[in-house]
Design a protein around this motif. Structure first.
Motif, mmCIF file in Angstrom:
data_model
loop_
_atom_site.group_PDB
_atom_site.id
_atom_site.type_symbol
_atom_site.label_atom_id
_atom_site.label_comp_id
_atom_site.label_asym_id
_atom_site.label_seq_id
_atom_site.Cartn_x
_atom_site.Cartn_y
_atom_site.Cartn_z
ATOM 1 N N MET A 1 0.777 -1.220 -0.029
ATOM 2 C CA MET A 1 0.006 0.073 0.017
ATOM 3 C C MET A 1 1.164 1.324 0.005
ATOM 4 O O MET A 1 0.574 2.328 -0.632
ATOM 5 N N ASP A 2 1.922 1.088 0.769
ATOM 6 C CA ASP A 2 3.005 2.257 0.771
ATOM 7 C C ASP A 2 3.419 2.831 -0.565
ATOM 8 O O ASP A 2 3.688 3.633 -0.984
ATOM 9 N N SER A 3 3.720 1.733 -1.327
ATOM 10 C CA SER A 3 4.366 1.546 -2.707
ATOM 11 C C SER A 3 3.479 2.291 -3.469
ATOM 12 O O SER A 3 3.677 3.073 -4.438
ATOM 13 N N ILE A 4 2.201 1.756 -3.550
ATOM 14 C CA ILE A 4 1.001 2.540 -4.481
ATOM 15 C C ILE A 4 0.825 4.099 -4.037
ATOM 16 O O ILE A 4 0.967 5.013 -5.128
ATOM 17 N N LYS A 5 1.049 4.514 -2.814
ATOM 18 C CA LYS A 5 1.116 6.068 -2.498
ATOM 19 C C LYS A 5 2.158 6.620 -3.105
ATOM 20 O O LYS A 5 2.149 7.618 -3.340
ATOM 21 N N GLU A 6 3.035 5.990 -2.988
ATOM 22 C CA GLU A 6 4.533 6.493 -3.344
ATOM 23 C C GLU A 6 4.456 6.626 -5.024
ATOM 24 O O GLU A 6 5.029 7.978 -5.514
ATOM 25 N N GLU A 7 3.838 5.953 -5.725
ATOM 26 C CA GLU A 7 3.764 5.851 -6.973
ATOM 27 C C GLU A 7 2.972 6.837 -7.409
ATOM 28 O O GLU A 7 2.910 7.588 -8.274
ATOM 29 N N LYS A 8 1.695 7.087 -6.877
ATOM 30 C CA LYS A 8 0.888 8.347 -7.085
ATOM 31 C C LYS A 8 1.227 9.505 -7.020
ATOM 32 O O LYS A 8 1.044 10.480 -7.450
ATOM 33 N N ARG A 9 2.183 9.534 -5.696
ATOM 34 C CA ARG A 9 2.597 10.950 -5.213
ATOM 35 C C ARG A 9 3.674 11.251 -6.359
ATOM 36 O O ARG A 9 3.536 12.532 -6.751
ATOM 37 N N LEU A 10 4.445 10.387 -7.114
ATOM 38 C CA LEU A 10 5.312 10.796 -7.646
ATOM 39 C C LEU A 10 4.546 11.129 -9.172
ATOM 40 O O LEU A 10 5.054 11.956 -9.949
ATOM 41 N N LEU A 11 3.546 10.450 -9.670
ATOM 42 C CA LEU A 11 2.837 10.624 -10.730
ATOM 43 C C LEU A 11 2.119 11.848 -10.675
ATOM 44 O O LEU A 11 2.013 12.775 -11.731
ATOM 45 N N ARG A 12 1.607 12.331 -9.524
ATOM 46 C CA ARG A 12 1.131 14.116 -9.253
ATOM 47 C C ARG A 12 2.222 14.951 -9.584
ATOM 48 O O ARG A 12 1.821 16.098 -10.259
ATOM 49 N N VAL A 13 3.207 14.788 -8.833
ATOM 50 C CA VAL A 13 4.389 15.596 -9.263
ATOM 51 C C VAL A 13 4.983 15.677 -10.567
ATOM 52 O O VAL A 13 4.896 16.807 -11.299
ATOM 53 N N THR A 14 4.722 14.792 -11.517
ATOM 54 C CA THR A 14 4.818 14.633 -12.925
ATOM 55 C C THR A 14 3.713 15.307 -13.412
ATOM 56 O O THR A 14 4.341 16.489 -14.419
ATOM 57 N N TYR A 15 2.647 15.059 -13.053
ATOM 58 C CA TYR A 15 1.422 15.843 -13.910
ATOM 59 C C TYR A 15 1.692 17.504 -13.564
ATOM 60 O O TYR A 15 1.643 18.165 -14.243
ATOM 61 N N PHE A 57 -3.866 -4.262 -14.196
ATOM 62 C CA PHE A 57 -3.939 -5.587 -14.663
ATOM 63 C C PHE A 57 -2.600 -6.154 -14.392
ATOM 64 O O PHE A 57 -2.700 -7.457 -14.655
ATOM 65 N N PHE A 58 -1.461 -5.625 -14.157
ATOM 66 C CA PHE A 58 -0.444 -6.346 -13.835
ATOM 67 C C PHE A 58 0.413 -5.455 -12.535
ATOM 68 O O PHE A 58 1.304 -4.932 -12.550
ATOM 69 N N PRO A 59 -0.323 -6.026 -11.514
ATOM 70 C CA PRO A 59 0.146 -5.513 -10.205
ATOM 71 C C PRO A 59 1.368 -6.060 -9.494
ATOM 72 O O PRO A 59 1.888 -5.354 -8.431
ATOM 73 N N ASP A 60 1.826 -7.162 -10.100
ATOM 74 C CA ASP A 60 3.212 -7.600 -9.322
ATOM 75 C C ASP A 60 4.476 -7.094 -9.817
ATOM 76 O O ASP A 60 5.400 -7.485 -9.074
ATOM 77 N N GLY A 61 4.617 -6.480 -11.181
ATOM 78 C CA GLY A 61 5.905 -6.016 -11.341
ATOM 79 C C GLY A 61 6.375 -4.659 -10.845
ATOM 80 O O GLY A 61 5.507 -3.977 -10.024
ATOM 81 N N ASP A 62 7.494 -4.202 -11.489
ATOM 82 C CA ASP A 62 7.884 -2.944 -10.991
ATOM 83 C C ASP A 62 7.435 -1.688 -11.658
ATOM 84 O O ASP A 62 7.687 -1.617 -12.908
ATOM 85 N N LYS A 63 6.617 -0.914 -11.143
ATOM 86 C CA LYS A 63 5.660 0.004 -11.794
ATOM 87 C C LYS A 63 6.706 1.343 -12.049
ATOM 88 O O LYS A 63 6.361 2.118 -12.677
ATOM 89 N N TYR A 64 7.918 1.360 -11.254
ATOM 90 C CA TYR A 64 8.834 2.499 -11.260
ATOM 91 C C TYR A 64 9.222 2.559 -12.761
ATOM 92 O O TYR A 64 9.753 3.650 -12.985
ATOM 93 N N ILE A 65 9.328 1.646 -13.243
ATOM 94 C CA ILE A 65 10.138 1.557 -14.644
ATOM 95 C C ILE A 65 9.261 2.241 -15.743
ATOM 96 O O ILE A 65 9.812 3.323 -16.310
ATOM 97 N N LEU A 66 8.096 2.114 -15.464
ATOM 98 C CA LEU A 66 7.337 3.024 -16.358
ATOM 99 C C LEU A 66 6.951 4.473 -16.043
ATOM 100 O O LEU A 66 7.139 5.514 -16.791
ATOM 101 N N ILE A 67 6.990 4.786 -14.875
ATOM 102 C CA ILE A 67 6.827 6.078 -13.998
ATOM 103 C C ILE A 67 8.028 6.825 -14.445
ATOM 104 O O ILE A 67 7.877 8.163 -14.990
ATOM 105 N N PHE A 68 9.376 6.168 -14.342
ATOM 106 C CA PHE A 68 10.590 7.057 -14.602
ATOM 107 C C PHE A 68 10.528 7.435 -16.198
ATOM 108 O O PHE A 68 10.875 8.415 -16.608
ATOM 109 N N ALA A 69 10.294 6.472 -16.841
ATOM 110 C CA ALA A 69 10.161 6.689 -18.534
ATOM 111 C C ALA A 69 9.439 7.665 -18.675
ATOM 112 O O ALA A 69 9.645 8.413 -19.774
#
Length: 401
Positions: A1-15, A57-69
Motif C-alpha cells: 500500500m505504501d508503494s502505491i501511495k509513493e507511485e501516485k505521489r510521484l505521478l502527481r508531481v509529474t503531472y 492488470f499487472f500489479p506484481d511488477g516494478d511500476k517505477y520503470i514506466l513512471i521514470f520513463a
C-alpha cells in the motif's frame, strides 16, 4: 500500500511539472499558445492512463520503470515543443506508439525463457540490421552513415540491431560452461563493431562494446575476459583513428575545441556555452537562446534543457536515469532463468551506456558521438526501441508471469 501511495505521489508531481511547463509556454508566446495547453493535457492523460493499465492488470511488477520513463519523456516533450512545436507533435505520436508497444509486450509475450531457443534467429536479425546502413544507407550524416531511407520513412537500423544483439548474447551466454562457447559470440560482436567502423558510427560502436562487456562479465564473473576485451577494443580504436579522418577530427576537438570553435568544434563549443549560460537555475523556459546550438532537439537537447531549466535540472535528469537503471537492473533479481537475467542486464546496460556516452559528448568529457538521449531526445526509432526494451524489463520484473 505504501508503494502505491509513493507511485501516485510521484505521478502527481509529474503531472504538476507538465502542466506548469506547458502553461509557461502558453504565457510567453504572443498571442497565447492554446495548443500548448492542449498538448500538456494530452500528455498527462496518456501518462495517467498507461500507468493505470499497468497497475490495474499487472500489479506484481516494478511500476517505477514506466513512471521514470514517463517523467523523462515528459521533460523531453516539453523542451521539444518549446524548440520545434511541429516535432513535438510527432514526438507525442512516437510516445503513444512506445507506450502501446510497452503494454502489448507485457500483455502478449509468454514466459521469456521460451525465447532462448531462438538464438540463431536473433543472430540473423542482428547481422541484417547491422549491415543495412552499409549496404542501403544514405550519404553520410554528420560524418556517419547510419540512416536508411525508404520513401519518406527513415530509421536507424543499429537501434534494432542493439535489441537483437542483446537477445542473441543472452541466449548464447546462458549456455556458457567453458571458454570455447564464447568464441562464436565474440566473433559476432567483432563483426558488429566492424560494421560500425565502416559506417563511422563511433557512438554506436562504444555502446555495443559496453553492452557486450557488461553481459560477458555478468555471465562469466571473470575480469580477465573483460581485460582482454578492453585491450582488443583499444587496438581497434587505434586502427580506426589511423584510418578515418572523421575519428581523428572528433579526438582533436575533444582534446582542445577552442581553436576550431567557428567551424569543426562549433557544436561542442555552443553546447558548453549554452550549459554555462544557464547556470544552476536556468534562464527560464522560453527565455534562453538554445537556437544557437545545432541539432538542439536531439543530439544536444541536454544542453538546451540545462540552459533554460538549469544545471540542477541536468543533474535531476541524470538522477532519474540512475533510478531507471537501478530499477531495470533490479528486475534481474526477479528473473526465473539465466536467459531472462542476462536480457535484463543487457537492456539496462544499453540505456545506461547511451546516457553516459551522449552526456559525456555534449559536455566534451569524451569525443562527441551522434546518438540520442533515450526518451528525452527527438526521434521515433530511439523512443520506440527504448520502450520495447523497457517493456521486456517490465515483463521480467513481473517474474515471467
Amino acid at each position: 500500500m505504501d508503494s502505491i501511495k509513493e507511485e501516485k505521489r510521484l505521478l502527481r508531481v509529474t503531472y504538476l511539472f507538465c502542466i506548469i511547463s506547458f502553461f509557461n509556454i502558453f504565457l510567453i508566446k504572443t498571442p497565447f499558445d492554446n495548443v500548448a495547453l492542449i498538448i500538456g493535457g494530452i500528455i498527462c492523460i496518456l501518462m495517467g492512463y498507461s500507468n493505470f493499465i499497468v497497475r490495474r492488470f499487472f500489479p506484481d511488477g516494478d511500476k517505477y520503470i514506466l513512471i521514470f520513463a514517463c517523467i523523462l519523456s515528459n521533460i523531453g516533450m516539453v523542451m521539444i515543443y518549446r524548440l520545434k512545436p511541429a516535432d513535438a507533435i510527432k514526438q507525442i505520436i512516437f510516445f503513444v506508439v512506445g507506450i502501446v508497444i510497452f503494454i502489448l509486450i507485457v500483455v502478449i509475450l509468454p514466459e521469456l525463457k521460451k525465447y532462448v531457443k531462438f538464438r540463431y534467429i536473433f543472430l540473423v536479425l542482428t547481422l541484417v540490421f547491422i549491415s543495412m546502413p552499409t549496404l542501403l544507407g544514405a550519404a553520410d550524416v554528420n560524418g556517419s552513415q547510419n540512416w536508411v531511407h525508404f520513401g519518406g520513412f527513415s530509421f536507424q537500423p543499429s537501434e534494432f540491431a542493439k535489441l537483437f544483439l542483446i537477445a542473441y548474447l543472452a541466449s548464447a551466454f546462458s549456455k556458457y560452461k567453458n571458454f570455447k562457447q564464447l568464441i562464436e559470440p565474440a566473433f559476432i560482436v567483432m563483426v558488429s563493431l566492424g560494421f560500425m567502423v565502416l559506417q563511422k558510427d563511433l557512438g554506436s560502436a562504444l555502446i555495443f562494446f559496453a553492452i557486450s562487456v557488461t553481459m560477458l562479465y555478468i555471465c562469466t564473473g571473470k575480469f580477465k575476459y573483460v581485460l582482454i576485451c578492453l585491450l582488443l577494443f583499444s587496438a581497434g580504436a587505434f586502427i580506426s583513428y589511423k584510418l578515418f579522418g572523421h575519428v581523428r577530427l572528433r579526438v582533436m576537438i575533444w582534446q582542445d575545441p577552442w581553436p576550431y570553435k567557428t567551424n569543426q568544434s562549433y557544436q561542442v563549443v555552443q553546447s558548453m556555452y549554452s550549459i554555462a549560460w544557464g547556470g544552476l537555475f536556468g534562464t527560464g523556459l522560453g527565455l534562453g537562446y538554445p537556437g544557437f546550438v545545432p541539432i538542439n532537439d536531439s543530439d544536444f537537447i541536454f544542453a538546451s534543457i540545462s540552459e533554460e531549466m538549469g544545471v540542477l535540472m541536468g543533474f535531476a535528469i541524470m538522477i532519474l536515469y540512475f533510478l531507471l537503471f537501478y530499477r531495470c537492473m533490479r528486475a534481474a533479481l526477479f528473473a526465473e532463468d539465466k536467459f531472462s537475467r542476462l536480457l535484463a542486464v543487457g537492456y539496462s546496460a544499453m540505456i545506461g551506456a547511451q546516457v553516459l556516452v551522449i552526456v559525456g559528448g555534449v559536455t566534451n568529457m569524451i569525443p562527441l558521438t551522434g546518438i540520442t538521449l533515450p526518451l528525452v531526445s527527438y526521434g521515433g526509432t530511439s523512443m520506440i526501441i527504448t520502450f520495447m526494451a523497457l517493456g521486456i524489463l517490465q515483463k521480467i520484473s513481473e517474474g515471467g508471469r
